[in-house]
Every structure is written in structure tokens, then in C-alpha cells.
Design a protein around this motif. Sequence first.
Motif, mmCIF file in Angstrom:
data_model
loop_
_atom_site.group_PDB
_atom_site.id
_atom_site.type_symbol
_atom_site.label_atom_id
_atom_site.label_comp_id
_atom_site.label_asym_id
_atom_site.label_seq_id
_atom_site.Cartn_x
_atom_site.Cartn_y
_atom_site.Cartn_z
ATOM 1 N N ASP A 237 8.482 -6.077 12.972
ATOM 2 C CA ASP A 237 8.712 -6.179 14.417
ATOM 3 C C ASP A 237 10.087 -6.776 14.725
ATOM 4 O O ASP A 237 10.223 -7.689 15.545
ATOM 5 N N ASP A 238 11.114 -6.245 14.076
ATOM 6 C CA ASP A 238 12.495 -6.683 14.286
ATOM 7 C C ASP A 238 12.713 -8.149 13.932
ATOM 8 O O ASP A 238 13.701 -8.756 14.349
ATOM 9 N N SER B 45 3.011 -11.280 -5.115
ATOM 10 C CA SER B 45 3.824 -12.468 -5.405
ATOM 11 C C SER B 45 4.940 -12.710 -4.419
ATOM 12 O O SER B 45 5.895 -13.378 -4.718
ATOM 13 N N GLY B 46 4.854 -12.180 -3.198
ATOM 14 C CA GLY B 46 5.886 -12.524 -2.249
ATOM 15 C C GLY B 46 5.666 -11.918 -0.891
ATOM 16 O O GLY B 46 4.561 -11.611 -0.515
ATOM 17 N N ALA B 47 6.749 -11.752 -0.152
ATOM 18 C CA ALA B 47 6.659 -11.245 1.201
ATOM 19 C C ALA B 47 7.856 -10.372 1.502
ATOM 20 O O ALA B 47 8.928 -10.852 1.838
ATOM 21 N N GLU B 48 7.695 -9.090 1.378
ATOM 22 C CA GLU B 48 8.774 -8.183 1.759
ATOM 23 C C GLU B 48 8.213 -6.795 1.998
ATOM 24 O O GLU B 48 7.691 -6.147 1.108
ATOM 25 N N SER B 49 8.271 -6.326 3.211
ATOM 26 C CA SER B 49 7.823 -4.988 3.550
ATOM 27 C C SER B 49 8.003 -4.822 5.045
ATOM 28 O O SER B 49 7.930 -5.784 5.795
ATOM 29 N N ALA B 50 8.227 -3.593 5.473
ATOM 30 C CA ALA B 50 8.398 -3.358 6.897
ATOM 31 C C ALA B 50 7.053 -3.235 7.602
ATOM 32 O O ALA B 50 6.975 -3.323 8.808
ATOM 33 N N GLU B 51 5.978 -3.017 6.850
ATOM 34 C CA GLU B 51 4.681 -2.869 7.470
ATOM 35 C C GLU B 51 3.605 -3.386 6.535
ATOM 36 O O GLU B 51 3.836 -3.584 5.356
ATOM 37 N N VAL B 52 2.421 -3.625 7.100
ATOM 38 C CA VAL B 52 1.288 -4.024 6.285
ATOM 39 C C VAL B 52 0.876 -2.841 5.426
ATOM 40 O O VAL B 52 0.749 -1.719 5.902
ATOM 41 N N LEU B 53 0.686 -3.071 4.153
ATOM 42 C CA LEU B 53 0.344 -1.996 3.240
ATOM 43 C C LEU B 53 -1.073 -1.519 3.480
ATOM 44 O O LEU B 53 -1.989 -2.322 3.636
ATOM 45 N N PRO B 54 -1.325 -0.210 3.473
ATOM 46 C CA PRO B 54 -2.691 0.291 3.610
ATOM 47 C C PRO B 54 -3.436 0.163 2.300
ATOM 48 O O PRO B 54 -2.825 0.038 1.241
ATOM 49 N N GLU B 55 -4.766 0.208 2.374
ATOM 50 C CA GLU B 55 -5.532 0.258 1.139
ATOM 51 C C GLU B 55 -5.342 1.634 0.515
ATOM 52 O O GLU B 55 -5.360 2.660 1.181
ATOM 53 N N HIS B 56 -5.160 1.659 -0.800
ATOM 54 C CA HIS B 56 -4.898 2.903 -1.503
ATOM 55 C C HIS B 56 -5.750 2.920 -2.764
ATOM 56 O O HIS B 56 -5.700 1.993 -3.558
ATOM 57 N N ALA B 57 -6.550 3.928 -2.947
ATOM 58 C CA ALA B 57 -7.470 3.985 -4.075
ATOM 59 C C ALA B 57 -6.891 4.823 -5.199
ATOM 60 O O ALA B 57 -6.198 5.811 -4.989
ATOM 61 N N SER B 58 -7.175 4.417 -6.426
ATOM 62 C CA SER B 58 -6.838 5.210 -7.597
ATOM 63 C C SER B 58 -7.890 4.951 -8.650
ATOM 64 O O SER B 58 -8.726 4.072 -8.512
ATOM 65 N N ARG B 59 -7.874 5.732 -9.724
ATOM 66 C CA ARG B 59 -8.860 5.578 -10.779
ATOM 67 C C ARG B 59 -8.211 5.050 -12.037
ATOM 68 O O ARG B 59 -7.017 5.115 -12.208
ATOM 69 N N GLY B 60 -9.061 4.535 -12.937
ATOM 70 C CA GLY B 60 -8.556 4.093 -14.227
ATOM 71 C C GLY B 60 -8.496 2.595 -14.331
ATOM 72 O O GLY B 60 -8.672 1.867 -13.355
ATOM 73 N N PRO B 61 -8.231 2.089 -15.530
ATOM 74 C CA PRO B 61 -8.186 0.649 -15.773
ATOM 75 C C PRO B 61 -6.933 0.017 -15.196
ATOM 76 O O PRO B 61 -5.998 0.703 -14.791
ATOM 77 N N ALA B 62 -6.925 -1.291 -15.178
ATOM 78 C CA ALA B 62 -5.752 -2.010 -14.679
ATOM 79 C C ALA B 62 -4.582 -1.807 -15.619
ATOM 80 O O ALA B 62 -4.704 -1.880 -16.824
ATOM 81 N N THR B 63 -3.418 -1.519 -15.045
ATOM 82 C CA THR B 63 -2.193 -1.399 -15.826
ATOM 83 C C THR B 63 -1.105 -2.192 -15.125
ATOM 84 O O THR B 63 -1.112 -2.336 -13.908
#
Length: 297
Positions: free
Chosen positions: A61-62, A155-173
Motif C-alpha cells: 500500500d505504497d 524468515s523475513g518481510a518483503e513482498s508487495a502483497e500477501v502470499l496466497p496459499e499454494h498447494a503442491s505434492r511431494g515431500p519437503a525440499t
Amino acid sequence: MTAFPEPARTLWTAYADSRRRPRRVHALRAEQREALGRLAARPPRPAPERESEHAYVRRSDDMIYVCPWETRLRSWRAFAGFRERTPESLAARFVPPLVTARVEEEFERWKRSGRNLDPHIQCSTWHVPIAWFVPFAAAERCLVLGGAPGATPGSGAESAEVLPEHASRGPATAVPARTLIYVTSMPEARRRVAAALPVVRDGLGEGTDQVAPPLAAGHLETLGRWLAGFHPHALVELDYGGLVHLLDDDALRSDESVAEIGVALAAMARGEVELTVAMYKRLLARWRPVRALESAN
């Protein structure tokens, strides 16, 4: 940005526009690499010689929001905590006494200077303290799994917008884009902590003692004092950081810790012992195995 006095405000404004600063997608890795390099040195360096010049940056928001890393101050505080918890003979196995004495003297000089001892970032290893879920609401979760385009890590704060939830499959990498963050405004964070405090103080007597450690009033008081030290228009983030690489996708999707603590507090306020205990047990069942990894061989 307006919370910083000059000349810090001008310096951080230029920093936010710099193309050479670590972008959020690389910041967690850069900070961890620097810390590991110091601890792997011979002799180890528990704290850097100079304060970090880096920060996390968020534009919304500027408005420009800056969260300085303050790595030296955070390292001093962490080392002091390590010394308090560790017998002297064992601590000497990690850091030679001469190095310890020098680091402690440097921290004492900082304290005597009258400068602020509360960093912009509070850290916890191997788990998220239960009190840290209180300032947030379930709808404020930002979950990104895998390599989503434009995604950013924890681990921080940097983005122009709130990130949406995004689904994917598979183990943690350990991909840069994997993250779980909650973001809220400072007024909301303070209001929620203030509302929870009398509820937790009154408690439910012996009903919740069975699931110790429950949410403690002292932890909320400490959190509330820390939040009170910042600008009223600031943002507050809860960042899972490197924990997202210990949990698979299903575990992150099903992690409703913020919602569960909200239900527990509401039930406690109504005197509903069974529901309060059930929510506490769900929280502890989720986080106990993660904390156990700290001492896993």
C-alpha cells in the motif's frame, strides 16, 4: 519507514531501493550461511564483529516496511541464553573461555551505552512457542509449497502483497520458495495479546494443568511488552523459517496452530474445560515431535 529517526531513515530508504541487497528469496540462506561460517571458524565467533547492515523489506500500500536483521544483537542475546542453560565446563567445549569473555564484555559495553536491547526479530529453534500464535488469525496465513512463481521464503518481510496459499505434492525440499508466514497489523496483534492475557491469567484451574506446558501468562506479558516497543502502524510477521524444511506438505497444510489457540482461548473464556484441553493437546501433539528433533541422533 517513518518509525526510524534520521539518519537511519535515509539509509534504510536507500537500502530498500538497492539492487545489491539480499532479496527475500535468498535472505534466509544468506543469514544462515553467515552464522554457520562464524560458528565453524577456529576459534568460533559467537557474534559478528559488526552489526549487520541488512534488513527484511516489505512494500505494501505504497508503504515501505523495514525489519533490520540486527544479527550481532541477536547473537549476543542467544549466546547469553546458551551460557545460562549450559554448565561452564560443557560450554567451554563449544567456545573457549577467552572468546566467551571477550564476547560477554562486548555485550556489556553495548548495554552500558543505553542502546535498545530488544531486536526487531525474536527467534526460536526447533519449534514455534505457543504464545507466538496468539497475535494472529487463521485467515492471515500465507502458505507456499514448492516452486510457485513469484513465491518467497520464510524468515523475513518483503513482498508487495500477501502470499496466497499454494498447494503442491511431494515431500519437503529445501527450495527457496517454500514458506509459511502469518502477517497482521500491529494494532491487531496488540489487541489479541491484550484480550488473551486476562483469560490465561484466570485459567481453568487444574483442568489445563494436565496438558502442561499450557499457554503461560508470563509468556504473553513478555510478548506484549515487546510488541509495545514498535510503531503503531508496523506489521507483525510469524515466520516458520527453516521449520518448513522439516515438515512435509501435508503437515504444513494441516497445521492450524493459530486457529487452535484461538479456539482454546475462546473456550477458556467460556469455561469449557474439555474443548480447551483438546485444543492444547492438539497443539502439543503437533509440536512435541518437532522439538524432539533438537536432541535426535
